[in-house]
Design an enzyme around this catalytic site. Sequence first.
Site, mmCIF file in Angstrom:
data_model
loop_
_atom_site.group_PDB
_atom_site.id
_atom_site.type_symbol
_atom_site.label_atom_id
_atom_site.label_comp_id
_atom_site.label_asym_id
_atom_site.label_seq_id
_atom_site.Cartn_x
_atom_site.Cartn_y
_atom_site.Cartn_z
ATOM 1 N N TRP A 1 0.843 -1.206 0.000
ATOM 2 C CA TRP A 1 0.000 0.000 0.000
ATOM 3 C C TRP A 1 0.877 1.254 0.000
ATOM 4 O O TRP A 1 0.559 2.223 0.673
ATOM 5 C CB TRP A 1 -0.953 0.040 1.209
ATOM 6 C CG TRP A 1 -1.838 -1.149 1.283
ATOM 7 C CD1 TRP A 1 -1.856 -2.095 2.268
ATOM 8 C CD2 TRP A 1 -2.833 -1.540 0.323
ATOM 9 N NE1 TRP A 1 -2.796 -3.058 1.970
ATOM 10 C CE2 TRP A 1 -3.411 -2.737 0.780
ATOM 11 C CE3 TRP A 1 -3.296 -1.002 -0.881
ATOM 12 C CZ2 TRP A 1 -4.411 -3.398 0.083
ATOM 13 C CZ3 TRP A 1 -4.286 -1.660 -1.583
ATOM 14 C CH2 TRP A 1 -4.838 -2.843 -1.090
ATOM 15 N N ARG B 1 -32.081 22.884 -9.747
ATOM 16 C CA ARG B 1 -32.968 21.756 -10.042
ATOM 17 C C ARG B 1 -34.347 21.980 -9.423
ATOM 18 O O ARG B 1 -34.445 22.303 -8.232
ATOM 19 C CB ARG B 1 -32.319 20.497 -9.462
ATOM 20 C CG ARG B 1 -33.159 19.289 -9.464
ATOM 21 C CD ARG B 1 -32.846 18.423 -10.657
ATOM 22 N NE ARG B 1 -33.559 17.166 -10.582
ATOM 23 C CZ ARG B 1 -33.713 16.388 -11.630
ATOM 24 N NH1 ARG B 1 -33.196 16.722 -12.783
ATOM 25 N NH2 ARG B 1 -34.375 15.250 -11.516
ATOM 26 N N GLU C 1 -2.902 6.372 6.686
ATOM 27 C CA GLU C 1 -2.276 7.150 7.796
ATOM 28 C C GLU C 1 -3.024 6.985 9.111
ATOM 29 O O GLU C 1 -3.138 7.917 9.905
ATOM 30 C CB GLU C 1 -2.135 8.626 7.402
ATOM 31 C CG GLU C 1 -1.029 8.814 6.375
ATOM 32 C CD GLU C 1 -0.788 10.252 6.002
ATOM 33 O OE1 GLU C 1 -0.641 11.077 6.913
ATOM 34 O OE2 GLU C 1 -0.722 10.539 4.796
HETATM 35 N N1 COS Z 1 4.776 10.464 19.105
HETATM 36 C C1 COS Z 1 5.881 10.045 19.776
HETATM 37 N N2 COS Z 1 5.951 8.843 20.411
HETATM 38 C C2 COS Z 1 4.864 8.048 20.346
HETATM 39 C C3 COS Z 1 3.688 8.410 19.674
HETATM 40 C C4 COS Z 1 3.669 9.682 19.051
HETATM 41 N N3 COS Z 1 2.575 10.093 18.397
HETATM 42 N N4 COS Z 1 2.777 7.428 19.780
HETATM 43 C C5 COS Z 1 3.349 6.455 20.510
HETATM 44 N N5 COS Z 1 4.611 6.819 20.848
HETATM 45 C C6 COS Z 1 5.570 6.072 21.673
HETATM 46 C C7 COS Z 1 4.910 5.669 22.984
HETATM 47 O O1 COS Z 1 5.058 6.707 23.946
HETATM 48 C C8 COS Z 1 5.686 4.421 23.327
HETATM 49 O O2 COS Z 1 6.960 4.760 23.877
HETATM 50 P P1 COS Z 1 7.317 4.472 25.445
HETATM 51 O O3 COS Z 1 7.083 2.994 25.622
HETATM 52 O O4 COS Z 1 8.747 4.891 25.535
HETATM 53 O O5 COS Z 1 6.363 5.308 26.210
HETATM 54 C C9 COS Z 1 5.973 3.769 21.992
HETATM 55 O O6 COS Z 1 5.880 4.832 21.022
HETATM 56 C C10 COS Z 1 4.973 2.678 21.657
HETATM 57 O O7 COS Z 1 3.689 3.237 21.686
HETATM 58 P P2 COS Z 1 2.358 2.376 21.882
HETATM 59 O O8 COS Z 1 2.563 1.442 23.038
HETATM 60 O O9 COS Z 1 1.199 3.302 21.942
HETATM 61 O O10 COS Z 1 2.324 1.500 20.543
HETATM 62 P P3 COS Z 1 1.245 0.469 19.979
HETATM 63 O O11 COS Z 1 1.972 -0.640 19.335
HETATM 64 O O12 COS Z 1 0.224 0.144 21.024
HETATM 65 O O13 COS Z 1 0.587 1.252 18.730
HETATM 66 C C11 COS Z 1 -1.008 2.552 17.496
HETATM 67 C C12 COS Z 1 -0.215 2.281 18.795
HETATM 68 C C13 COS Z 1 -2.020 1.491 17.121
HETATM 69 C C14 COS Z 1 -1.727 3.835 17.842
HETATM 70 C C15 COS Z 1 -0.006 2.785 16.324
HETATM 71 O O14 COS Z 1 0.571 1.567 15.909
HETATM 72 C C16 COS Z 1 -0.637 3.444 15.088
HETATM 73 O O15 COS Z 1 -0.783 4.663 15.018
HETATM 74 N N6 COS Z 1 -1.019 2.636 14.081
HETATM 75 C C17 COS Z 1 -1.514 3.120 12.800
HETATM 76 C C18 COS Z 1 -0.361 3.272 11.894
HETATM 77 C C19 COS Z 1 -0.686 3.910 10.618
HETATM 78 O O16 COS Z 1 -1.012 5.073 10.573
HETATM 79 N N7 COS Z 1 -0.557 3.124 9.529
HETATM 80 C C20 COS Z 1 -0.738 3.622 8.227
HETATM 81 C C21 COS Z 1 0.597 3.676 7.558
HETATM 82 S S1 COS Z 1 0.964 5.163 6.764
HETATM 83 S S2 COS Z 1 -0.212 5.206 5.232
#
Ligand code: COS
Length: 382
Positions: A158, A268, A364
């Site tokens: 993708w 319309r 995203e």
């Molecule tokens: N900015 C900075 N750090 C971030 C952050 C952000 N926005 N979001 C999370 N983190 C950090 C967290 O603080 C955590 O660090 P610490 O353990 O040191 O505190 C670490 O990253 C892991 O975060 P988290 O535990 O929330 O991760 P998860 O695996 O639970 O994932 C989601 C969270 C589902 C929210 C994330 O994977 C996501 O956004 N997924 C969608 C991805 C996406 O947009 N895909 C499309 C691809 S681009 S087209």
Amino acid sequence: MADKSFLSWPFFEDKHRELSDNLESWCGKNLPVDHSNVDEACKKLVADLGEAGFLTYSAIDPDKPAPLDVRSLCLIRETLARHDGLADFAFAMQGLGTGAISFFGTPEQQEWLHKTRAGKALSAFALSEPKSGSDVANMDMTATLDGDHYVLNGEKTWISNGGIADLYCVFARTGEAPGAKGISAFVVPADLDGFSIKERLEVIAPHPLATLKFDNVRIPKSALIGKAGEGFKLSMSVLDVFRSTVGGAALGFARRALEETVKRVQDRSLFGAPLFDLQMVQGHVAEMALDVDAAALLVYRAAWTKDMGAARVTREAAMAKLYATDKAQEVIDKAVQLHGGDGVRKGSIVEGLYREIRALRIYEGASDVQKVVIARQTLSGG
Ligand code: COS
């Protein structure tokens, strides 16, 4: 003419009003473009947007580094989307594909930005994999250190601009720790041995999209963006900026749907009077206008908050993306309904908008992911 009254909201400065006027007049002369060959159309759009100077907003100037202006990014996406979804796409990818380099790149990596800002190189953001789209921390692709090089193996899918990009920002597992803490980001030029396009992907609103294959692709250690093991956080902070701009694009599609509807309900006639005389129609128009303004408030609140220097806008950006994309879908659906048969006629403006908006609720970070993000931020007081 679209409603521009929002530009007098306190989120904006004179430079934004000027940008809006310039871009509006450029769009009037250059858009929409022919979509029959999306690869060629995107390359030309990037070249033209570069020549006109609009891509200077998409990445930092390596010679005079200053933070990206997120309000400008949103405004540009909103305006382009209102005129032509492919133009918005072409602009957006120049920013998302280079975001990590703008925010965390070395001076050597930032050399690429001279080209992407001028429309002379195309960029892409390679995060998703066949088994991990929403669950980024679960990615499989590996980057293994071998002397002065990393060796990349795996697949990304993708990937917008896949097949036409000159450089990819690629995320891969470097293994410092399991899950989120063992991922790193790399600048990968498209011309390396072992890199190939496995498959081109067709979607309902066509744009360049592909599955990428990495088969022992060797990149120098200097291609690492930021620190090893910090790629997950890096990807999230790039998305924090660009998710607001997805909201901006959705807003542009919604505004166009509202504009088309306003014309339609006046032109319309039904039961001997303009469509607009029916109160049920007025109800739809009122809901559409309300959704557009509420989305605009959330999008530009997120952008303004970032521009005012907030370290993180995770909550604001997730709210902006979720609300603006979901509501744009509803606004456009109402526009289709009020256009009757013409609303589903292939080639009509609202039919195009109906296809364009859908992917924005997925890419995203899907709407469901944004809800997870907002809920977590709300619980943690973020
Ligand atoms: N900015 C900075 N750090 C971030 C952050 C952000 N926005 N979001 C999370 N983190 C950090 C967290 O603080 C955590 O660090 P610490 O353990 O040191 O505190 C670490 O990253 C892991 O975060 P988290 O535990 O929330 O991760 P998860 O695996 O639970 O994932 C989601 C969270 C589902 C929210 C994330 O994977 C996501 O956004 N997924 C969608 C991805 C996406 O947009 N895909 C499309 C691809 S681009 S087209």
